[in-house]
Design a protein around this motif. Structure first.
Motif, PDB file in Angstrom:
ATOM      1  N   TRP A 887      12.903  -1.936  12.274  1.00 16.47           N
ATOM      2  CA  TRP A 887      12.968  -2.581  10.966  1.00 16.47           C
ATOM      3  C   TRP A 887      11.549  -2.654  10.410  1.00 16.47           C
ATOM      4  O   TRP A 887      10.618  -3.098  11.094  1.00 16.47           O
ATOM      5  N   ILE A 888      11.388  -2.244   9.164  1.00 15.12           N
ATOM      6  CA  ILE A 888      10.071  -2.196   8.529  1.00 15.12           C
ATOM      7  C   ILE A 888      10.060  -3.180   7.371  1.00 15.12           C
ATOM      8  O   ILE A 888      10.927  -3.127   6.494  1.00 15.12           O
ATOM      9  N   ALA A 889       9.043  -4.102   7.404  1.00 16.99           N
ATOM     10  CA  ALA A 889       8.918  -5.085   6.323  1.00 16.99           C
ATOM     11  C   ALA A 889       8.368  -4.403   5.078  1.00 16.99           C
ATOM     12  O   ALA A 889       7.401  -3.631   5.149  1.00 16.99           O
ATOM     13  N   LEU A 890       9.018  -4.677   3.937  1.00 16.47           N
ATOM     14  CA  LEU A 890       8.587  -4.077   2.677  1.00 16.47           C
ATOM     15  C   LEU A 890       7.537  -4.917   1.970  1.00 16.47           C
ATOM     16  O   LEU A 890       6.905  -4.442   1.013  1.00 16.47           O
ATOM     17  N   ASN A 891       7.332  -6.164   2.401  1.00 19.09           N
ATOM     18  CA  ASN A 891       6.287  -7.008   1.824  1.00 19.09           C
ATOM     19  C   ASN A 891       5.782  -7.942   2.909  1.00 19.09           C
ATOM     20  O   ASN A 891       6.496  -8.264   3.876  1.00 19.09           O
TER      21      ASN A 891
END
Length: 1241
Positions: A887-891
């Protein structure tokens, strides 16, 4: 001049008496070569043109090599025709190919003679022959083979040398220093030859040391003999060297090797060089990295001999010989010493002193220190210290900088140890500023070196005593039994005793014992101190260690006198013990003493005593006791302990108070005295002069100056005066004021609630010399940069309660300590402190996809149902690709999404994603929402639609026409273009790209004007759009203009239509008017579609002009000018009643005002030609070169400005030369002028 001699020892091709040579007479002529050592014989005189006898460009070089190595000789020869090269040896054959190999390299023209795995029997003189039909060249070279364990008296096999055609045997090389096994026992008085060899190579300052070592005391005789030997040696050396200098004796290097060097300018570079140790030849190599122990390195004229892997048996006399002449001798001494404590790695802060310490196993006056392989000496940068027992050695690197880091080593004999010095930057100093000099020291061994040295000293003394006993036992065993001396005759006086012979030398001399001091508390007789159980020594009683006890059978002294110091006003006693009871006499300074006047002489059996009841200055002197032919003496010195003046002592005891960075000065007066030692101490550690410390010693006072003091310089300062009678001390105190040190941490959290945070800390270790007055507390909210002052508390409180906090937020705190000198450095909290307990928000609603395209996915979600009482700041969105677990945080958390919707643009076309979101409050991100459904980043299916198209385009004829239409459609549509509902011509290009289509008409014509239709069609639907393309050009001018007045004040203007009127339906006309009053052109009608116009307000007496323009989408045409309307056209011509009037006329034929000039420019230069012409009407000017008009030639730039005619040539060429002519023509005639142009090369 070449010397000529007939060769009688052999013949060669073309040399025999029966041969004839067409080129000249057959002779044998000796020729001189440019290379020394080459013998050339020329067979024919004179030589034919272009031919030459052989010669050597590079000759073989003599070689000394170890047995088993690869030996080779190289030579380069020249001659025409090419000579034949052969090799031979004097005492042997070179035909064995397994031992001798001959090679030739045609690239480098090198002839090589190789001997692999060379053996001792191959040592010989070798010859190289170069022969052609016109002569021969010969060179000899010697090969020396060193056998393993080879001795000097076992020199190489005799080599033959050619002298006047004869070969003589070379004598075996011998050294004046024979090996120890061959040295014969020297006679008494005979000097070791090693003594002279060392003196010949030593400097004058070392003569005394060498003479002392070999027991030579007659320096005058030694210098005379040395000068004679030097003269002989220099004559021998002159045969082989031009110059000999820079003789450096052997010494140990930082890398554990030993080396000596010498500068030699050899007369013959091929001379053999030999190295000997104690008369034994030592094999060496010139190859770097070789496994052999000894190595020779030559740099220019400098020869450096080195040896590695040092061992104790490497000590000895090393000699360097060239051929059989000694050039240099040096003695290598290896003391038996080792490191008990080695130097350790030191980590120092910049501008701090670094200390390396070591302890040796035996006393050593000076060891060698190296820093980064460079020798270090005592100076401003380095302080080299040696303890009194010479066992402890220190190196102090002062004021360390980053450039000082590296490896430092200590060398004692052949033993060495090394360690790193690591210098770290001072982190407390701001960048760009220089840190202050520190007085602290880093490093050391971390051990009690004094204790280690004392234990080693006790061990050495014990070993010394054991050796003394062994020597004494050996002497007693070797000495004959003593004979009983005959009784002396009573009538004969006793004979004078013979002076005792010098005692035999012992291994270690006893330490020097200082004379005892008679203290005021010392008793006159032997007694025991109460409660101690140990006797105290009598004042002045002691043994004379330097007088041997002689047993003569008569009176003898068993305990003699020694030098003593006595306190003024105190009693003193001198005692002598005899072996038998006898009489004796006391003397002082040669005068006999008797009891009385404060002196008492007593005798108790064999003990004789002299007592001084109260010592005075007059009692000082030399006291002597004589009994028969036995005597002993000692010196008595009366004095007192140094004293301070009470006023000076009181003044000195007051503390000195300064601020950091200032200098502190102490001064202490005292009465002048002899043998007075002044020492300064700080906190019981002696202070040495150097660095920031300056000590001045005057006869009546001493001063101590401490420069740029720091807080660490504060402490007890003490001065000590010491003489042989005792010592006295005076104490003061140095107080250095500075801002306090930082409070002691860590910062503890005493209480943390939703409204209060209470912190605690500890007082600073260093208050800066003055008490802390208060503490200042500052706060920073986590994630922000601003620090805010909260307040201060008194020095007796070390806690603070912060009541202005918000629940869930984190805070950082820092505390300053303050005293009258300023603020300390800060103590900061290690981690942020949260107000209350961390409360995280509940999960938001599942993200929903609003729309998706190949570049963007729009999402929306609902806020959490349960925010758990803490306001939500924003949201954090995460994404995950299909078939992955990441999972990659967008902010970031500190950059929350404030709305409940977000457009994700970081997507890849055709990839499927799912999303989840969490709510962020003051405590951080909360629980995650359920993931969204998988969504693919692609455009949805849609009917084609066009984006902002233009429906009318005007293009100038002759240029390409481009029609761009942008569209949106999914899937991509099929594009079709039509012209007036017909398929387009093949020469019209269609360019289709993603989302856009272009129609390109190259070199458009008026016939390309039409309505073009684009049709986009896909599986969803179809769309079309029409674009009108008008291809036109600037219109042509209208026809002639006519003016007609039909009504007063109005003029009817009519004109013939423009030729383009029928071709262009968007063409119209514009009318401009000019009158003599305003003298300006103004538009009076525009967008006229007819060919007539009526001008109004035409005034009489005013002159008018009109211009008619044709105008379309491309612009205006050139105007059509009307006739003049007004005054001149209505003027009635007047007739004169008088004589005939003369009419003025300005018309005239052309004339040349300024003719052309002759020009002669160089080739490549620029050129201007000018002339002036007038005429009315204005004449037409033409330029001619050699009768050819050049007005249209682009190589010439021609202008005509109001009659000034110019021609410019940028770079003249030879073909620009010729006759230039200017011709001016009008209706009334013509004029011309000419000139010549000559272009120079």
């Amino acid at each position: 001049m070449f010397r000529r001699s007939v060769v009688t020892d052999g013949t060669a091709t073309g040399q025999g008496p029966a041969d004839d040579n067409c080129y000249g007479k057959e002779v044998g002529i000796k020729k001189k070569s440019k290379v020394p050592g080459v013998m050339i014989t020329q067979f024919i005189e004179p030589l034919p043109e272009g031919m030459s006898h052989p010669d050597f460009i590079r000759k073989p070089i003599a070689l000394t090599i170890q047995e088993g190595k690869f030996a080779f000789f190289k030579a380069i020869v020249t001659g025409d025709p090419t000579p034949t090269v052969t090799w031979s040896r004097n005492n042997g054959d070179v035909s064995d190919t397994s031992r001798y190999q001959t090679k030739y390299d045609p690239t480098s023209n090198e002839h090589t003679f190789e001997m692999p795995n060379v053996m001792p029997d191959q040592a010989d003189t070798y010859k190289c022959f170069a022969i052609n039909e016109y002569g021969q060249a010969i060179v000899t070279v010697i090969l020396n083979i060193i056998e393993v364990g080879y001795k000097k008296n076992k020199a190489p096999q005799p080599a033959a040398e050619a002298t006047n055609g004869n070969f003589k045997t070379v004598l075996k090389r011998r050294s004046k220093i024979l090996p120890k096994s061959e040295q014969s026992e020297r006679k008494d008085g005979e000097i070791d030859p090693k003594f002279w060899e060392l003196l010949l190579s030593a400097e004058k300052k070392d003569y005394e040391i060498i003479c002392t070592e070999f027991g030579v005391t007659d320096f005058r005789w030694m210098l005379k003999k040395l000068n004679e030997k030097k003269k002989e040696r220099e004559e021998e050396q002159a045969e082989f060297v031009r110059n000999l200098s820079n003789l450096k004796p052997i010494q140990v290097n930082a890398d554990g090797t030993a080396s000596f060097e010498v500068d030699m300018d050899l007369i013959e570079p091929s001379s053999s060089i030999f190295l000997y140790k104690d008369g034994v030849m030592v094999p060496y190599t010139k190859e770097l990295g070789d496994k052999i122990k000894h190595n020779l390195k030559q740099v220019g004229k400098k020869y450096i001999f080195s040896m590695k892997d040092l061992m104790p048996d490497d000590a000895g006399l090393y000699q360097l010989d060239v051929e059989d002449v000694n050039m240099f001798s040096t003695d290598f001494k290896i003391p038996m010493v080792d490191f008990l404590v080695k130097i350790q790695e030191v980590k120092a802060i910049e501008r701090e002193d670094a200390v390396f310490e070591c302890v040796l196993s035996n006393p050593f006056s000076k060891i060698l220190w190296f820093g980064k392989n460079l020798p270090l000496e005592q100076g401003e940068k380095y302080d080299i210290q040696v303890s009194e027992d010479k066992l402890i050695h220190r190196l102090v690197v002062k004021d360390c900088m980053v450039v000082d880091k590296g490896i430092y080593s200590a060398c004692a004999g052949i033993k060495s140890c090394n360690a790193w010095l690591v210098v770290e930057a001072d982190k407390e100093v701001p960048k760009g500023k220089k840190s202050a000099r520190k007085t602290t020291r880093a490093g050391g061994s971390g051990m009690d070196l004094q204790k280690v040295a004392q234990e080693q000293q006790v061990k050495l003394v014990k070993e010394r005593e054991e050796r003394k006993e062994q020597i004494q036992i050996a002497k007693e065993a070797a000495a004959p039994p003593p004979e009983t001396p005959p009784a002396p005759a009573p009538t004969k006086p006793p004979a004078e005793p013979e002076a005792p012979k010098d005692p035999e030398p012992i291994v270690n001399e006893p330490p020097v014992v200082e004379p005892p001091v008679v203290s005021p508390a010392a008793s006159i007789t032997t007694a025991e101190e109460p409660g101690s159980g140990h006797p105290t020594e009598e004042a002045g009683v002691g043994e004379r260690l330097d007088e041997p006890l002689v047993d003569t059978g008569g009176p003898g002294i068993t305990c003699g006198l020694s030098d003593i110091y006595c306190h003024r006003g105190q009693p003193a006693e001198l005692a002598v013990a005899m072996n038998i009871e006898c009489e004796g006499t006391w003397f002082k300074d040669g005068e006999q003493l008797n009891s009385g006047a404060g002196i008492t002489i007593t005798k108790d059996g064999t003990s004789h005593k002299l007592t001084i009841q109260t010592c005075k200055d007059d009692d000082s002197g030399v006291y002597r006791f004589v009994s028969g032919d036995q005597s002993t003496q000692g010196k008595v010195t009366v004095g007192g302990v140094p004293e301070f003046d009470p006023d000076d002592l009181h003044k000195f005891s007051k503390p000195v108070i300064i601020r950091v960075g200032q200098n502190a000065a102490f001064k202490m007066p005292f009465p002048p005295q002899e043998s007075l030692v002044v020492s300064w101490f700080k906190d019981c550690t002696e202070i040495k002069d150097g660095g920031g410390v300056k000590i001045v010693r005057e006869p009546n006072h001493s001063r101590l100056l401490l420069r740029d003091c720091l807080r660490t310089d504060a402490g007890e300062i003490k001065i000590q005066l010491k003489n042989p009678f005792g010592s006295v001390e005076a104490t003061s105190k140095l107080i250095v004021l500075d801002r306090p040190g930082p409070p002691e941490g860590p910062v503890e959290t005493a209480e943390s609630t939703s409204s209060i945070i209470e912190i605690k800390w500890n007082p600073p270790k260093d208050d800066g010399g003055s008490a802390v007055t208060n503490y200042i507390i500052e706060r920073q909210q986590a994630g922000q940069c601003l620090w805010t002052k909260l307040g201060d508390v008194s020095a007796d409180r070390t806690s603070f309660r912060d009541r202005n906090v918000m629940h869930g937020k984190k805070y950082n705190y820092r505390i300053y300590a303050e005293n009258p000198e300023g603020l300390s450095d800060t103590l900061e909290t290690a981690d942020s402190i949260m107000a209350g307990i961390m409360i995280l928000s509940g999960p938001p609603g599942t993200p929903q996809v609003v729309s998706a395209s190949k570049t963007c996915i729009k999402l929306t979600w609902t806020p959490p149902e349960d925010d758990r009482g803490v306001p939500i700041i924003g949201y954090q969105l995460e994404k995950r690709k299909k078939d992955t677990n990441q999972w990659i945080a967008l902010n970031a958390v500190n950059e929350p999404i404030e709305d409940v919707k977000y457009a994700v643009k970081d997507v890849t076309e055709g990839t499927e994603y799912e999303f989840r979101v969490s709510a962020i409050n003051e405590s951080g991100p909360g629980d995650l929402s359920p993931p969204s459904a998988m969504v693919c980043a692609k455009n949805p299916n849609m009917r084609p639609c066009f984006k902002d198209p233009e429906d009318f385009i005007v293009v100038r004829a002759g240029i390409s026409a481009r029609v761009k239409i942008c569209y949106e459609a999914e899937p991509p549509p099929e594009i079709t273009w039509l012209k007036d509902n017909e398929p387009i011509s093949p020469w019209i290009n269609i360019i289709n790209t993603e989302g856009m289509s272009q129609l390109v008409i190259p070199s458009s014509k008026r016939s390309d004007s039409a309505i073009y239709t684009i049709i986009a069609k896909n599986s969803v639907g179809e769309a079309s759009f029409d674009i009108e393309v008008r291809v036109t050009d600037e219109p042509k001018s209208p026809g002639p203009v006519e003016l007609e007045q039909t009504v007063h004040g109005k003029v009817l203007i009519s004109w013939a239509p423009s030729p383009d009127q029928e071709l262009d339906d968007r063409l119209f006309y514009m009318v401009s008017q000019h009158d003599s009053n305003t003298r300006m052109w103004k538009t009076i009608a525009d967008r006229l579609l007819t060919n007539t116009y009526t001008a109004n307000n035409i005034l009489p007496g005013t002159e008018y002009h009109f211009r008619i323009y044709a105008k379309n989408d491309m612009g205006l045409s050139d105007p059509s000018q009307s006739p003049t309307w007004g005054v001149n056209s209505n003027r009635v011509q007047n007739t004169s009643n008088g004589g005939n009037s003369t009419e003025v006329c300005f018309e005239r034929p052309p004339s040349i005002l300024v003719p052309l000039k002759v020009h002669t420019p160089p080739k490549g230069y620029q050129l201007y030609m000018t002339c002036a012409v007038r005429g009315c009407p204005t004449p037409t000017v033409s330029w001619y070169l050699n009768g050819i008009c050049i007005n249209s030639d682009n190589n010439y730039y021609i202008t005509n400005s109001f009659g000034v005619c110019s021609m410019y040539i940028m770079r003249v060429r030879p073909n620009d030369s010729g006759e230039y002519r200017v011709v001016a023509v009008n209706s009334l005639g013509k004029a011309e002028c000419s000139t010549k142009l000559i272009v120079k090369d």
